[in-house]
Design a protein around this motif. Structure first.
Motif, PDB file in Angstrom:
ATOM      1  N   SER A 378      55.538  26.584  45.094  1.00  0.00           N
ATOM      2  CA  SER A 378      56.341  26.652  43.870  1.00  0.00           C
ATOM      3  C   SER A 378      56.371  28.071  43.321  1.00  0.00           C
ATOM      4  O   SER A 378      57.428  28.573  42.913  1.00  0.00           O
ATOM      5  CB  SER A 378      55.806  25.686  42.816  1.00  0.00           C
ATOM      6  N   VAL A 379      55.228  28.750  43.333  1.00  0.00           N
ATOM      7  CA  VAL A 379      55.169  30.135  42.860  1.00  0.00           C
ATOM      8  C   VAL A 379      55.965  31.050  43.779  1.00  0.00           C
ATOM      9  O   VAL A 379      56.688  31.947  43.332  1.00  0.00           O
ATOM     10  CB  VAL A 379      53.698  30.597  42.762  1.00  0.00           C
ATOM     11  N   ASN A 380      55.842  30.802  45.077  1.00  0.00           N
ATOM     12  CA  ASN A 380      56.511  31.668  46.054  1.00  0.00           C
ATOM     13  C   ASN A 380      58.030  31.631  45.916  1.00  0.00           C
ATOM     14  O   ASN A 380      58.714  32.600  46.259  1.00  0.00           O
ATOM     15  CB  ASN A 380      56.110  31.232  47.470  1.00  0.00           C
ATOM     16  N   TYR A 381      58.564  30.521  45.388  1.00  0.00           N
ATOM     17  CA  TYR A 381      60.012  30.396  45.238  1.00  0.00           C
ATOM     18  C   TYR A 381      60.449  30.377  43.776  1.00  0.00           C
ATOM     19  O   TYR A 381      61.591  30.044  43.474  1.00  0.00           O
ATOM     20  CB  TYR A 381      60.508  29.154  45.978  1.00  0.00           C
ATOM     21  N   GLY A 382      59.524  30.753  42.887  1.00  0.00           N
ATOM     22  CA  GLY A 382      59.884  30.908  41.482  1.00  0.00           C
ATOM     23  C   GLY A 382      60.319  29.636  40.796  1.00  0.00           C
ATOM     24  O   GLY A 382      61.194  29.661  39.934  1.00  0.00           O
ATOM     25  N   VAL A 383      59.677  28.506  41.154  1.00  0.00           N
ATOM     26  CA  VAL A 383      60.053  27.201  40.595  1.00  0.00           C
ATOM     27  C   VAL A 383      58.970  26.732  39.618  1.00  0.00           C
ATOM     28  O   VAL A 383      57.804  26.602  40.008  1.00  0.00           O
ATOM     29  CB  VAL A 383      60.232  26.155  41.712  1.00  0.00           C
ATOM     30  N   LYS A 449      59.644  33.197  38.042  1.00  0.00           N
ATOM     31  CA  LYS A 449      60.411  34.223  38.757  1.00  0.00           C
ATOM     32  C   LYS A 449      59.665  35.552  38.784  1.00  0.00           C
ATOM     33  O   LYS A 449      59.713  36.294  39.770  1.00  0.00           O
ATOM     34  CB  LYS A 449      61.779  34.395  38.099  1.00  0.00           C
ATOM     35  N   GLU A 450      58.965  35.852  37.700  1.00  0.00           N
ATOM     36  CA  GLU A 450      58.154  37.075  37.658  1.00  0.00           C
ATOM     37  C   GLU A 450      57.062  37.043  38.719  1.00  0.00           C
ATOM     38  O   GLU A 450      56.828  38.020  39.435  1.00  0.00           O
ATOM     39  CB  GLU A 450      57.544  37.217  36.263  1.00  0.00           C
ATOM     40  N   LEU A 451      56.376  35.904  38.827  1.00  0.00           N
ATOM     41  CA  LEU A 451      55.326  35.776  39.829  1.00  0.00           C
ATOM     42  C   LEU A 451      55.888  35.767  41.252  1.00  0.00           C
ATOM     43  O   LEU A 451      55.245  36.258  42.179  1.00  0.00           O
ATOM     44  CB  LEU A 451      54.529  34.499  39.589  1.00  0.00           C
ATOM     45  N   GLU A 452      57.070  35.205  41.425  1.00  0.00           N
ATOM     46  CA  GLU A 452      57.716  35.237  42.738  1.00  0.00           C
ATOM     47  C   GLU A 452      57.879  36.676  43.208  1.00  0.00           C
ATOM     48  O   GLU A 452      57.556  37.012  44.358  1.00  0.00           O
ATOM     49  CB  GLU A 452      59.072  34.543  42.671  1.00  0.00           C
TER      50      GLU A 452
END
Length: 480
Positions: A378-383, A449-452
Motif C-alpha cells: 500500500s505504501v509502495n503504491y501510495g494507497v 503519496k509522499e511516502l511512495e
C-alpha cells in the motif's frame, strides 16, 4: 581485473511456509540475481505449500534463481490439522530441515556465502555452523515489532509472561510505547505452547550475523534509531540491522479469468474511486462480521472490490489454503448483495491480484488486515489504508500506521479490553466514506503519496536501503 570464468557468488534462502514469509525473501533473492550478479538457491518446504505459493514461485524465469525443493518429510505421525498455525509451521520446518547439510553441499553450485532464513527457521544453525555458512535473518515484520521481539526476553524474565495483562503500555527502550491491547493477540500467556515456540525463535535472533528488515528510515525512524543508539540494544548485543525496504512482490501475470475480470473492471472506474477489501493471504472474518462488512460497503455507495473467503471463527483459517479454487461467495453474503451492488462493486472469491489492483490508478484506498507485506504494498503504491487488523502483530501495525505514519484510519475492531468486537454496518459505512470522500481521506492520500516517492528514492543507487543491502553484498563477495 574481474575473472569472467569464475562462478557467481552463491546465497541460499529458506522460508517457512506461508506467503507472508516467502514473498519478501523471494523478492530479495530476485534483487540479488537481477541487480547484484548473484546466483541463488531458494529452498522450498513442500509441506504447507498453497496454490498461491506454487503459482508465485513457478512464475520465476531467471536462470540464476534456482528453486530447490527440500525432500518431503514423513509427517504421518503428526496431527497437523489439529495444530495451531504457529505450532504447525514450526513442526513442518523442523522435520524438513533434517537433511539440510546434504542439500547445501549436494549441488554443483559453490558453497553459499550466506544463508538467509525467516524467523521460524532458526533450527538451521547447527548445520550452518558445521558448514561454516553465516546465517542472516530476514525479519518479515516491521522494525517496531523487531525491537519488541529483541526486548521480549528481558520482559519475559522480568514479568514471567504476564506483562501483557498490565494496563500500562510496554516501553521498549527508545521506542514509541506499545498499547497493551495491541499485544493481547500476540502473547496472551507465557505458558501457551504457541508463545513458547515464538519466544524460542525470537531469543535466537542474537545468534545471526545480521538482520534484514523490510522498512526504511522515512517509514520507521524511531525504531531504527533505537536499535543503532540505545544502550539496551548495544548491550544485547544486537546483530547489525539492515533496512532494505520497501521490498514488495512484483506484478504477476494475470492467468485466471477472475483476475483479468478484476483489472478490466478497474479500467472502467474513475481514478482513485475504488476501495480494495482484502485481508491477506490467509485472513478470514466470522459470518456475522462478513455480513456487516458487506452491508457497510453497500450503504457507503462507494466503488469496491471485495475479496470473499468462507467465514470462520478462526481469523487464520485460510493460511494453508491461500489461492485455492474459488467457491461461490454469494453463499456467505447478504441475499441479493451481488446483484444490488453490480456496477458499483465487484465480488471476487478467495484471491485477488493485489499488486495489480493497488498499482492501478482507479484504486483509492485499501481495507487491509495490516500484514507487513500488504502494508509495504500500500505504501509502495501510495494507497491509504483502512486498518482492520486480525492476528499476531497486525494490531501494532495498525496503530503505527494511524498514529505515527499517518496513512491509515483504524476500524474499531478491538475493544477496550483487547477483545475482538464486531463492527457494525453504520460504522463501516462512515469510515469508508470518510477515507474515499472526506477531508481526512485527502490527508491520508497525500501522506501515502509522499511516502511512495520516498520509497522510490531509498531504493535508488544513492538511497539508504540500496546502500544497506550493498554493504552486506560487498562483505559476502570478499568472504572465503
Amino acid at each position: 581485473m574481474v575473472n569472467e570464468s569464475a562462478p557467481k557468488p552463491h546465497v541460499a534462502f529458506l522460508s517457512s511456509p506461508g506467503m507472508g514469509h516467502i514473498t519478501p525473501l523471494y523478492e530479495l533473492a530476485i534483487r540479488l540475481v537481477t541487480e547484484h550478479n548473484f546466483q541463488v538457491s531458494f529452498l522450498v518446504i513442500p509441506a504447507g505449500s498453497t496454490p498461491a505459493q506454487d503459482k508465485y514461485l513457478n512464475s520465476n524465469q531467471l536462470p540464476d534463481l534456482h528453486i530447490v525443493d527440500l525432500p518431503s518429510a514423513d509427517m504421518s505421525d503428526f496431527h497437523l490439522d489439529d495444530m495451531s498455525v504457529v505450532i504447525r509451521l514450526c513442526c513442518i520446518v523442523e522435520e524438513h530441515i533434517r537433511p539440510l547439510r546434504s542439500v547445501l553441499t549436494g549441488t554443483k553450485r559453490p558453497k553459499p556465502k550466506a544463508f538467509v532464513i525467516d524467523m521460524f527457521c532458526t533450527g538451521v544453525f547447527e548445520a550452518c555452523n558445521d558448514l561454516n555458512i553465516p546465517v542472516y535473518s530476514f525479519f518479515t515484520a516491521s522494525a517496531a515489532f523487531l525491537t519488541f521481539s529483541l526486548y521480549l526476553p528481558k520482559l519475559d524474565c522480568k514479568a514471567e509472561g504476564e506483562f501483557v495483562l498490565r494496563p500500562e503500555p510496554v516501553k521498549v527502550p527508545g521506542c514509541n510505547p506499545i498499547l497493551t491491547k495491541d499485544l493481547l493477540d500476540l502473547v496472551p500467556n507465557g505458558m501457551i505452547d504457541d508463545y513458547k515456540l515464538w519466544f524460542l525463535h525470537v531469543s535466537r535472533l542474537s545468534m545471526v550475523k545480521g538482520i534484514f528488515v523490510n522498512t526504511w528510515d522515512d517509514l520507521e525512524p524511531v525504531s531504527l534509531k533505537a536499535m543503532k543508539h540505545e544502550r539496551f540494544f548495544l548491550d544485547i548485543p544486537t546483530p547489525p540491522v539492515y533496512p532494505i525496504g520497501p521490498l514488495t512482490k512484483q506484478a504477476e501475470p494475470l492467468v485466471s479469468e477472475y483476475e483479468k475480470e478484476a483489472i478490466e473492471w478497474l479500467d472502467k472506474q474513475p481514478n482513485g474511486s475504488v476501495l480494495l477489501v482484502a485481508l491477506g493471504s490467509g485472513g478470514t472474518l466470522t459470518s456475522e462480521q462478513l455480513i456487516e462488512l458487506a452491508w457497510g460497503l453497500e450503504l457507503s455507495q462507494q466503488r469496491f472490490i471485495l475479496v470473499v473467503r468462507k467465514p470462520s471463527d478462526c481469523a487464520l483459517s485460510a493460511f494453508f489454503s491461500a489461492g485455492s479454487d474459488p467457491d461461490d461467495p454469494e453463499a456467505y453474503l447478504p441475499e441479493g448483495f451481488v446483484e444490488r451492488t453490480k456496477g458499483v462493486g465487484l465480488v471476487v472469491s478467495s484471491w485477488a491480484p493485489q499488486v495489480a489492483v493497488l498499482s492501478h490508478p482507479s484504486t483509492g484506498a485499501f481495507l487491509s488486515h495490516c500484514g507487513w507485506n500488504s502494508t509495504m504494498e500500500s505504501v509502495n503504491y501510495g494507497v491509504p489504508v483502512i486498518a482492520w487488523p486480525l492476528y499476531v502483530e497486525q494490531r501494532m501495525n495498525a496503530t503505527m500506521l494511524c498514529n505515527e505514519v499517518g496513512v491509515a484510519e483504524k476500524m474499531p475492531v478491538v475493544g477496550e479490553g483487547g477483545e475482538t468486537v464486531v463492527v457494525g454496518r453504520k460504522e463501516i459505512e462512515s469510515v469508508v466514506k470518510a477515507v474515499l470522500e472526506g477531508e481526512e481521506g485527502k490527508k491520508l492520500r497525500s501522506r501515502a503519496k509522499e511516502l511512495e516517492a520516498k520509497g522510490r528514492e531509498t531504493l535508488s543507487r544513492v538511497g539508504s536501503s540500496y546502500e544497506a543491502l550493498a554493504r552486506v553484498i560487498e562483505s559476502w563477495k570478499i568472504e572465503t
